[in-house]
Each structure stands twice: as C-alpha cells, then as structure tokens.
Enzyme design. Structure first.
Site, PDB file in Angstrom:
ATOM      1  N   LYS A 125       0.852  -1.196   0.000  1.00 17.48           N
ATOM      2  CA  LYS A 125       0.000   0.000   0.000  1.00 17.48           C
ATOM      3  C   LYS A 125       0.877   1.231   0.000  1.00 17.48           C
ATOM      4  O   LYS A 125       2.006   1.194   0.501  1.00 17.48           O
ATOM      5  CB  LYS A 125      -0.886   0.019   1.251  1.00 17.48           C
ATOM      6  CG  LYS A 125      -2.131   0.860   1.097  1.00 17.48           C
ATOM      7  CD  LYS A 125      -3.199   0.118   0.317  1.00 17.48           C
ATOM      8  CE  LYS A 125      -4.430   0.954   0.093  1.00 17.48           C
ATOM      9  NZ  LYS A 125      -5.506   0.152  -0.511  1.00 17.48           N
ATOM     10  N   GLY A 249     -20.451   6.969   2.486  1.00 16.61           N
ATOM     11  CA  GLY A 249     -19.375   7.203   1.511  1.00 16.61           C
ATOM     12  C   GLY A 249     -19.960   7.084   0.115  1.00 16.61           C
ATOM     13  O   GLY A 249     -20.578   6.061  -0.220  1.00 16.61           O
ATOM     14  N   GLY A 251     -18.172   7.874  -2.912  1.00 16.31           N
ATOM     15  CA  GLY A 251     -17.078   8.096  -3.860  1.00 16.31           C
ATOM     16  C   GLY A 251     -17.103   6.988  -4.891  1.00 16.31           C
ATOM     17  O   GLY A 251     -18.166   6.442  -5.222  1.00 16.31           O
ATOM     18  N   ASN A 252     -15.936   6.610  -5.369  1.00 21.67           N
ATOM     19  CA  ASN A 252     -15.866   5.578  -6.406  1.00 21.67           C
ATOM     20  C   ASN A 252     -16.610   4.316  -5.968  1.00 21.67           C
ATOM     21  O   ASN A 252     -17.497   3.815  -6.661  1.00 21.67           O
ATOM     22  CB  ASN A 252     -14.388   5.272  -6.715  1.00 21.67           C
ATOM     23  CG  ASN A 252     -14.248   4.100  -7.668  1.00 21.67           C
ATOM     24  OD1 ASN A 252     -14.569   2.963  -7.325  1.00 21.67           O
ATOM     25  ND2 ASN A 252     -13.798   4.359  -8.882  1.00 21.67           N
ATOM     26  N   GLY A 254     -18.599   3.595  -3.109  1.00 20.77           N
ATOM     27  CA  GLY A 254     -19.977   3.730  -2.615  1.00 20.77           C
ATOM     28  C   GLY A 254     -20.954   4.003  -3.738  1.00 20.77           C
ATOM     29  O   GLY A 254     -22.041   3.409  -3.795  1.00 20.77           O
ATOM     30  N   TYR A 255     -20.562   4.880  -4.671  1.00 19.66           N
ATOM     31  CA  TYR A 255     -21.480   5.228  -5.760  1.00 19.66           C
ATOM     32  C   TYR A 255     -21.746   4.026  -6.676  1.00 19.66           C
ATOM     33  O   TYR A 255     -22.888   3.696  -6.980  1.00 19.66           O
ATOM     34  CB  TYR A 255     -20.941   6.410  -6.573  1.00 19.66           C
ATOM     35  CG  TYR A 255     -21.680   6.567  -7.882  1.00 19.66           C
ATOM     36  CD1 TYR A 255     -23.050   6.866  -7.886  1.00 19.66           C
ATOM     37  CD2 TYR A 255     -21.050   6.358  -9.111  1.00 19.66           C
ATOM     38  CE1 TYR A 255     -23.755   6.968  -9.079  1.00 19.66           C
ATOM     39  CE2 TYR A 255     -21.747   6.457 -10.300  1.00 19.66           C
ATOM     40  CZ  TYR A 255     -23.097   6.753 -10.275  1.00 19.66           C
ATOM     41  OH  TYR A 255     -23.809   6.838 -11.455  1.00 19.66           O
TER      42      TYR A 255
END
Ligand code: NAD
Length: 441
Positions: A125, A249, A251-252, A254-255
C-alpha cells in the site's frame, strides 16, 4: 494537553482510539486480526511474527513545485507487506491524515484480500500526506508524478503493482505511468512497453486500463452480497420484498455499489459523504443523487430527502449497512446501536475488533472488507494479465470472471467460518493465512 482532550479532538479516522486506548490504530487492529487467526490455526510464533512485520517500509518526502513557484514537501510512504503468493499489490492513498500505521494496516489487509480471492498477488500500500482538494489540477499532476518517481526503485510488473485508492483515480494512474516510463527511459531500463503499463492498474481504458475496473469494487460488493444471500441461505426477507440499504461514503466505491445494487433490486434508503447524508423511506436513484452531488458538491439536500449525520446513518433500521468511506467508523461506542442485519464492508477496516465482538453477539453478519471489497483488486489482476499478454478482454468476460472469483471466495470464506464455528471475518482470514503459509512451506 490532557489525554481526555486529545481523545476528544481526534479525527474521525481514529474513532477507535476513543475506546479507551490511545494506542489503538488501524495497524494494531490488523495485528489483532492476525493474532486471532493465528490462535485458531495454531500458527508457529515465528510465522505469526513474520506476518506482523511488513517486508519493507519505504518512507520519504517528495518535493513539488506549486503554482505560485514555491516548493512544498509531502510525507510519502510505500509499505510492501508480503509477496509469498506474488508481486506486492495495493493502492495509493492521498489524504491529509495518511500515516505509516494506516499504510501498514492497509498493506496487511491487501495480503489477506488477495489470498481470500485466490489471486496471485501479495500485499502492499502507498500513501501521501496531502489534502488533494487544496491543490490545483497541475499541482496534483506534479505531485502524482513526483510520487511515481519516488517509487521507481521499488515497483515493477513482477515486484510491486500500485493502483488507485482514496482520492486517487484513473487519471492519476495515467500521470504516474508517464512519470514512471520517462524515469525508466532515463535509466535505460529493459522493461517492454506493455510491462511498464502492467506496473500500475486502475488506468484509463484508453491507456491500457481494463474495462470494468472503475466500478469493480462496487460490483464485487454486489456479487459478494448476492452470493451470501442466494447461495448460502442468508435469507432475510420473503422473496418479493426488496432489501433496504444505507451506504456511508459516495465516492468511487460507494457510488458504483449503490448504482449496481439499485439495478439489482435493492432499495437504497440513505447515502452520505464527508459533508453528511441524505435519507428517505423510498428508494433513491443513485445516478440522480450523483448528478446532484456533481452540481452541489454533496449528496446532502438531495430533493425529497432528510439530512442526517454520518453517525445517524450507521444506526438506521435497514437490512444492509455499507460502510464505503474510511476506517474505524463502527466502534465499541456505536456497535450496539446498529440495527442492520448485514454489514457489507466496502471500505477497508471500517469496523474495530472491539465492535466486531458486539456485532457477533448481536447476530449481525459482517461481510469483511477482505472479501466484500476484493472486486477492485480482482479486476486489477485482470488488467495486469491483459497488459502482460497485450490483449483486451470484453466487459462481459471481465464481469463474468469477477462474479466467479468473488462467489468462490464468498463460498470458501463462509465454509471456513462454519467449519471453525466462528464469524465470517475470522473465517476469511483463516482461509487466507492457510493459503499464504502453504506458499512459504
Ligand atoms: P473516494 O475518495 O472515491 O470516496 C470516498 C468517499 O467517502 C467520498 O464520498 C467522501 O466524501 C466520503 N467520506 C470521507 N470521509 C467520510 C466520513 N467521515 N463519513 C462519510 N463519508 C466520508 O474513495 P474510494 O476509492 O471510494 O474508497 C472508499 C473506501 O473503499 C476506502 O476505505 C478504500 O480503501 C476502499 N477501497 C477502495 C477500492 C477502490 O477500488 N477504489 C478498493 C478496495 C477498497
């Protein structure tokens, strides 16, 4: 400053610290999960010790020229945890509160996740301590390129393969590939063009990215949920009743989860972002909510909804709660107030080990991050394979193989948890550590 006022002022990410132990951080949570797994597997102490400590921690500072011609320095990390099953693999996070403990935890979770999904990668990471919202596009581009140059000696298609994470995206991966390629050229590297591309995943499709990668984490979440509900007898409601969902959330991850779950027949009652949440009793259309967010900067005040806080969202009486933002959102402080029957962890590390115990006692099924959000790294693996082979898969093939991989991982983790009579998270970790240890024997 007193310990109490320190605890009071902690950023939300360190919610777990408020549980009474200031030393609790995501890395310690990951260590607790490793220790619990080692106990069930009767792992040799030296094997456990090896898994606790990452193979390599790379710390540094990158220097980035700002638009006003001043220079700024940013703290920068890359952690390579374990490569027993393949090259280190893991995203890059741009966030003002990134620190090495968080990056270490995320790297451990990547090692476990790749093994749960049974893909031939290890765990790594990266992170840069920065608030990207305060940078212009050109500053963000220079920062991304500086970080890629910082990574050059450590990464490569067969050693360590970065990808996007919080606040990084396909465009940033494209900037990074460009910077990486020009650094290699200056060093007269022998890597071929397709191998340079395979060093980063999550790229734009026009730059060697895979079809379906952008929505893969959310899609994998839907597949994991469906596999557990349909195949494994986790029946919550009568067949014709829609399951209700709240998502923290937007964002990428969650959406895309919201959009695909909505299409798959789930009823989305609430969504939120860092500015707050929107809730109503009737089904929300995530695509319309996204249009509102793009216009106003937040999901808050979407027409016909009530504003709620992120804490209130977690306690809604829904069937499925989906944390899809940051770590340490469900803690010993709020776990007993959660009414959902299933928690699908699309964020990494949203639930603390203390909260896990309470949720298990309350018979709430936690679909752990290392399974629920493994769709992203799975399609990253497909992208890497496509780059190395110089081929492009159809979207249909990507999604079919993703469903197969996630459904198999869900079945394997569920069966392991039944065999050991333990929660699904520990089942998934046992499955993963067995696979990792097998490679090192
Ligand atoms: P993102 O930056 O696209 O979105 C993050 C979202 O969370 C934003 O909507 C933001 O407003 C919201 N948010 C931030 N703080 C919040 C808070 N305190 N309460 C509620 N919402 C908050 O990031 P992402 O890529 O969607 O990643 C989200 C999570 O999923 C992270 O934990 C990440 O590690 C994990 N994840 C991402 C991927 C991937 O492919 N992007 C893969 C696996 C796991």
């Amino acid at each position: 400053m007193s310990i109490n006022s320190l605890k009071k002022n902690l950023p939300p990410r360190f919610e777990a610290c408020k549980e009474g132990n200031l030393m609790v951080n995501p890395y310690q949570n990951a260590i607790k999960q490793l220790e619990k797994t080692a106990f069930f597997l009767k792992l040799k102490p030296e094997v456990l010790a090896g898994l606790k400590i990452p193979d390599r921690e790379i710390w540094g500072e990158i220097v980035v020229p700002m638009d006003n011609n001043k220079i700024r320095k940013f703290k920068t990390f890359r952690v390579q945890h374990n490569n027993a099953r393949g090259p280190y693999k893991g995203g890059i996070r741009f966030h003002p509160q990134v620190d090495v403990n968080e990056v270490k935890a995320l790297a451990i979770w990547m090692t476990i996740k790749c093994a749960v999904a049974d893909i031939p990668f290890g765990g790594g990471k990266g992170g840069v301590e920065v608030d990207p919202k305060k940078l212009s596009q050109t500053e963000l581009e220079r920062l991304s390129q500086a970080y890629a140059r910082f990574l050059v000696p450590a990464i490569g298609p067969y050693t360590d393969v970065p990808a996007p994470d919080v606040n990084t995206n396909a465009q940033i991966m494209a900037w990074m590939v460009d910077a990486y390629a020009s650094s290699l050229k200056a060093k007269s590297s022998k890597l071929k063009a397709n191998e340079v591309l395979a060093t980063f995943t999550g790229k734009p499709v026009s730059r060697g990215g895979s079809l379906g990668r952008e929505e893969a984490t959310g899609r994998g979440g839907v597949y994991a949920l469906q596999a557990l509900l349909e195949g494994l007898n986790l029946k919550l409601k009568a067949k014709n009743e829609k399951l209700t969902v709240a998502i923290q959330g937007f964002g990428n991850v969650g959406y895309h989860f919201a959009k695909l779950a909505h299409r798959a027949g789930f009823k989305i009652l609430a969504v939120s972002d860092s500015k707050g949440g929107a809730y109503r009793q009737e089904n929300l259309d995530p695509e319309k909510v996204m249009r509102h967010k793009k216009k106003t900067g937040s999901v808050v005040a979407f027409p016909g909804t009530k504003k709620i806080t992120n804490q209130a969202l977690l306690k809604l009486p829904v069937d499925v709660l989906v944390p899809a933002a940051l770590e340490n959102q469900i803690t010993a402080r709020n776990a007993s107030k959660i009414k959902a029957k299933i928690i699908l962890e699309l964020a990494n590390g949203p639930t603390t080990p203390e909260a896990d115990k309470i949720l298990f006692q309350n018979k709430i099924v936690v679909v752990p991050d290392v399974l629920a959000n493994a769709g992203g790294v799975t399609v990253s693996y497909f992208e890497w394979k496509q780059n190395l082979a110089g081929r492009r898969w159809t979207l249909q093939r990507v999604n079919q193989d993703l469903r197969k991989t996630i459904a198999q991982a869900a079945t394997d983790a569920w069966q392991t948890s039944k065999r050991y009579k333990i929660d699904l998270r520990t089942g998934a970790w046992i499955l993963a550590i067995k696979r990792i240890v097998k490679q090192t024997e």
